[in-house]
Design a protein around this motif. Structure first.
Motif, PDB file in Angstrom:
ATOM      1  N   ALA A   1      11.131 -49.603  46.942  1.00  0.00           N
ATOM      2  CA  ALA A   1      12.171 -48.858  46.231  1.00  0.00           C
ATOM      3  C   ALA A   1      12.535 -49.507  44.900  1.00  0.00           C
ATOM      4  N   GLU A   2      12.340 -50.816  44.807  1.00  0.00           N
ATOM      5  CA  GLU A   2      12.670 -51.524  43.570  1.00  0.00           C
ATOM      6  C   GLU A   2      11.831 -51.022  42.388  1.00  0.00           C
ATOM      7  N   LYS A   3      10.633 -50.509  42.668  1.00  0.00           N
ATOM      8  CA  LYS A   3       9.806 -49.965  41.591  1.00  0.00           C
ATOM      9  C   LYS A   3      10.445 -48.718  40.989  1.00  0.00           C
ATOM     10  N   ILE A   4      11.098 -47.926  41.824  1.00  0.00           N
ATOM     11  CA  ILE A   4      11.825 -46.755  41.328  1.00  0.00           C
ATOM     12  C   ILE A   4      12.971 -47.217  40.438  1.00  0.00           C
ATOM     13  N   THR A   5      13.682 -48.244  40.881  1.00  0.00           N
ATOM     14  CA  THR A   5      14.787 -48.796  40.094  1.00  0.00           C
ATOM     15  C   THR A   5      14.309 -49.231  38.709  1.00  0.00           C
ATOM     16  N   SER A   6      13.219 -49.964  38.667  1.00  0.00           N
ATOM     17  CA  SER A   6      12.700 -50.469  37.391  1.00  0.00           C
ATOM     18  C   SER A   6      12.291 -49.343  36.459  1.00  0.00           C
ATOM     19  N   LEU A   7      11.624 -48.324  37.003  1.00  0.00           N
ATOM     20  CA  LEU A   7      11.160 -47.227  36.162  1.00  0.00           C
ATOM     21  C   LEU A   7      12.320 -46.373  35.670  1.00  0.00           C
ATOM     22  N   VAL A   8      13.286 -46.083  36.540  1.00  0.00           N
ATOM     23  CA  VAL A   8      14.449 -45.302  36.133  1.00  0.00           C
ATOM     24  C   VAL A   8      15.199 -46.027  35.010  1.00  0.00           C
ATOM     25  N   ALA A   9      15.370 -47.326  35.143  1.00  0.00           N
ATOM     26  CA  ALA A   9      16.059 -48.118  34.112  1.00  0.00           C
ATOM     27  C   ALA A   9      15.326 -48.028  32.780  1.00  0.00           C
ATOM     28  N   ALA A  10      14.015 -48.191  32.813  1.00  0.00           N
ATOM     29  CA  ALA A  10      13.222 -48.141  31.585  1.00  0.00           C
ATOM     30  C   ALA A  10      13.285 -46.763  30.935  1.00  0.00           C
ATOM     31  N   LEU A  11      13.249 -45.725  31.759  1.00  0.00           N
ATOM     32  CA  LEU A  11      13.284 -44.362  31.226  1.00  0.00           C
ATOM     33  C   LEU A  11      14.647 -44.018  30.639  1.00  0.00           C
ATOM     34  N   CYS A  12      15.724 -44.531  31.234  1.00  0.00           N
ATOM     35  CA  CYS A  12      17.060 -44.321  30.677  1.00  0.00           C
ATOM     36  C   CYS A  12      17.155 -44.912  29.273  1.00  0.00           C
ATOM     37  N   ILE A  13      16.660 -46.130  29.114  1.00  0.00           N
ATOM     38  CA  ILE A  13      16.707 -46.798  27.813  1.00  0.00           C
ATOM     39  C   ILE A  13      15.820 -46.074  26.806  1.00  0.00           C
ATOM     40  N   GLU A  14      14.620 -45.714  27.239  1.00  0.00           N
ATOM     41  CA  GLU A  14      13.680 -45.030  26.355  1.00  0.00           C
ATOM     42  C   GLU A  14      14.214 -43.665  25.919  1.00  0.00           C
ATOM     43  N   ALA A  15      14.768 -42.906  26.857  1.00  0.00           N
ATOM     44  CA  ALA A  15      15.282 -41.572  26.537  1.00  0.00           C
ATOM     45  C   ALA A  15      16.452 -41.645  25.563  1.00  0.00           C
ATOM     46  N   ALA A  16      17.286 -42.652  25.705  1.00  0.00           N
ATOM     47  CA  ALA A  16      18.476 -42.770  24.860  1.00  0.00           C
ATOM     48  C   ALA A  16      18.146 -43.127  23.417  1.00  0.00           C
ATOM     49  N   HIS A  17      16.971 -43.703  23.187  1.00  0.00           N
ATOM     50  CA  HIS A  17      16.633 -44.198  21.852  1.00  0.00           C
ATOM     51  C   HIS A  17      15.449 -43.498  21.195  1.00  0.00           C
ATOM     52  N   ASN A  18      14.713 -42.691  21.940  1.00  0.00           N
ATOM     53  CA  ASN A  18      13.444 -42.197  21.414  1.00  0.00           C
ATOM     54  C   ASN A  18      13.224 -40.747  21.830  1.00  0.00           C
ATOM     55  N   LEU A  19      13.361 -39.812  20.902  1.00  0.00           N
ATOM     56  CA  LEU A  19      13.142 -38.404  21.214  1.00  0.00           C
ATOM     57  C   LEU A  19      11.681 -38.169  21.614  1.00  0.00           C
ATOM     58  N   PRO A  20      11.431 -37.232  22.517  1.00  0.00           N
ATOM     59  CA  PRO A  20      10.053 -36.918  22.905  1.00  0.00           C
ATOM     60  C   PRO A  20       9.241 -36.428  21.703  1.00  0.00           C
ATOM     61  N   PRO A  21       7.942 -36.702  21.676  1.00  0.00           N
ATOM     62  CA  PRO A  21       7.092 -36.279  20.556  1.00  0.00           C
ATOM     63  C   PRO A  21       7.145 -34.774  20.287  1.00  0.00           C
ATOM     64  N   ASN A  22       7.208 -33.960  21.343  1.00  0.00           N
ATOM     65  CA  ASN A  22       7.240 -32.514  21.125  1.00  0.00           C
ATOM     66  C   ASN A  22       8.547 -32.080  20.461  1.00  0.00           C
ATOM     67  N   GLN A  23       9.650 -32.803  20.734  1.00  0.00           N
ATOM     68  CA  GLN A  23      10.928 -32.490  20.103  1.00  0.00           C
ATOM     69  C   GLN A  23      10.888 -32.832  18.607  1.00  0.00           C
ATOM     70  N   ILE A  24      10.295 -33.969  18.290  1.00  0.00           N
ATOM     71  CA  ILE A  24      10.123 -34.360  16.890  1.00  0.00           C
ATOM     72  C   ILE A  24       9.251 -33.339  16.164  1.00  0.00           C
ATOM     73  N   LYS A  25       8.188 -32.901  16.822  1.00  0.00           N
ATOM     74  CA  LYS A  25       7.276 -31.924  16.224  1.00  0.00           C
ATOM     75  C   LYS A  25       8.003 -30.619  15.909  1.00  0.00           C
ATOM     76  N   LEU A  26       8.825 -30.152  16.845  1.00  0.00           N
ATOM     77  CA  LEU A  26       9.580 -28.917  16.636  1.00  0.00           C
ATOM     78  C   LEU A  26      10.574 -29.073  15.483  1.00  0.00           C
ATOM     79  N   LEU A  27      11.268 -30.207  15.440  1.00  0.00           N
ATOM     80  CA  LEU A  27      12.242 -30.451  14.369  1.00  0.00           C
ATOM     81  C   LEU A  27      11.569 -30.496  13.002  1.00  0.00           C
ATOM     82  N   LYS A  28      10.413 -31.138  12.921  1.00  0.00           N
ATOM     83  CA  LYS A  28       9.692 -31.202  11.649  1.00  0.00           C
ATOM     84  C   LYS A  28       9.219 -29.820  11.217  1.00  0.00           C
ATOM     85  N   ARG A  29       8.780 -29.024  12.181  1.00  0.00           N
ATOM     86  CA  ARG A  29       8.286 -27.688  11.855  1.00  0.00           C
ATOM     87  C   ARG A  29       9.393 -26.816  11.277  1.00  0.00           C
TER      88      ARG A  29
END
Length: 277
Positions: A6-34
């Motif tokens: 279960a600790e692997k889930i904890t580690s991945l969820v933590a990393a994804l929370c940090i990543e999501a808060a600081h880095n928009l998904p590539p498809n979102q950036i693509k739409l905004l640029k378009r």
């Protein structure tokens, strides 16, 4: 049978929370640029500022928005997986770790009506679990801001109602939201199921990256996007052609006497990341 701690889930969820808060998904950036290239004047400048904000957040690890949101976690668990540990506790531990180590604002209050005391760690997460084939776990994290969430709506239609009535409801939802939801928006739409499943479908739709596989619903997504953009609310509510970037529809069978429709509104900072164990 594959055993996953279960600790692997904890580690991945933590990393994804940090990543999501600081880095928009590539498809979102693509739409905004378009859309930025298609606008002029103030709307174009606002979209450039949104893109600049995204780049600064990515480079310097600043949160994309001061409201770092409710952590909505989707787990797709392979049927050949045995998780050694408590899944619910593991997910909350991941949110707790991610929000602490990422220096993210904690926004969750324990009691919705009375004391409204902050839980101080942004838990509990909103957790959705489904089981799929295989021996892996897919983890999806959506950080959902309160302002956009507050403008979301659900309506129980009559079975005789059709595309026009549903379209009018969705467009009206965006019109009433105005600038409060920080456009340009991404809209998740749930059609069918029952009262609760419909709302879930709308939230799940926000994890999509492409058009609906069903041609009818793919065409309806485009119709809805055109109808919403015809409002000309524009970036940050200051006018322009771009009120929404995308509309995603998810559907489910429903009772013959019902036709539930939900609209889950997401701001321009559509913070979503996924990973796999």
């Amino acid at each position: 049978m594959r055993i996953i701690q279960a600790e692997k889930i904890t580690s991945l969820v933590a990393a994804l929370c940090i990543e999501a808060a600081h880095n928009l998904p590539p498809n979102q950036i693509k739409l905004l640029k378009r859309v930025a290239s298609s606008e002029k004047g103030l709307p174009a400048n606002l979209l450039k500022l949104i893109l600049k904000n995204a780049e600064t957040a990515r480079k310097d690890l600043y949160p994309l928005c001061q409201d770092t949101g409710t952590a909505v976690v989707f787990l797709e668990i392979g049927q050949n997986v045995f998780i050694d540990g408590d899944v619910n506790k593991a997910v909350d531990a991941g949110v707790r770790k991610g929000f602490k180590e990422g220096y993210l604002r904690k926004s969750i209050v324990s009691c919705p009506l009375f004391k409204r005391e902050n839980t101080t760690d942004n838990t509990p997460a909103v957790l959705h679990i489904s089981f799929v084939k295989g021996d892996k776990i897919k983890v999806k994290v959506l950080l959902k801001g309160g302002g956009a969430e507050n403008t979301s709506r659900l309506k129980m239609f009559a079975p005789a109602d059709g595309k026009k009535e549903i379209s009018d409801f969705i467009v009206q939802t965006v019109k009433e939201a105005g600038a409060k939801a920080c456009p340009p928006l991404t809209l998740g739409v749930g059609i069918g199921g029952d009262f609760e499943q419909c709302a879930f479908l709308a939230k799940k739709a926000l994890t999509r990256k492409s058009k609906n596989r069903n041609k009818f619903y793919a065409a309806f997504e485009e119709e809805l996007l055109s109808g919403v953009n015809a409002l000309k609310i524009g970036p940050q509510g200051l006018g322009g052609k771009t009120t929404a970037l995308a509309v995603y529809i998810e559907t489910a069978p429903c009772h013959m006497a019902s036709l539930p429709v939900a609209v889950n509104v997401c701001c321009h900072s559509h913070r979503f990341k996924e990973g796999e164990i």
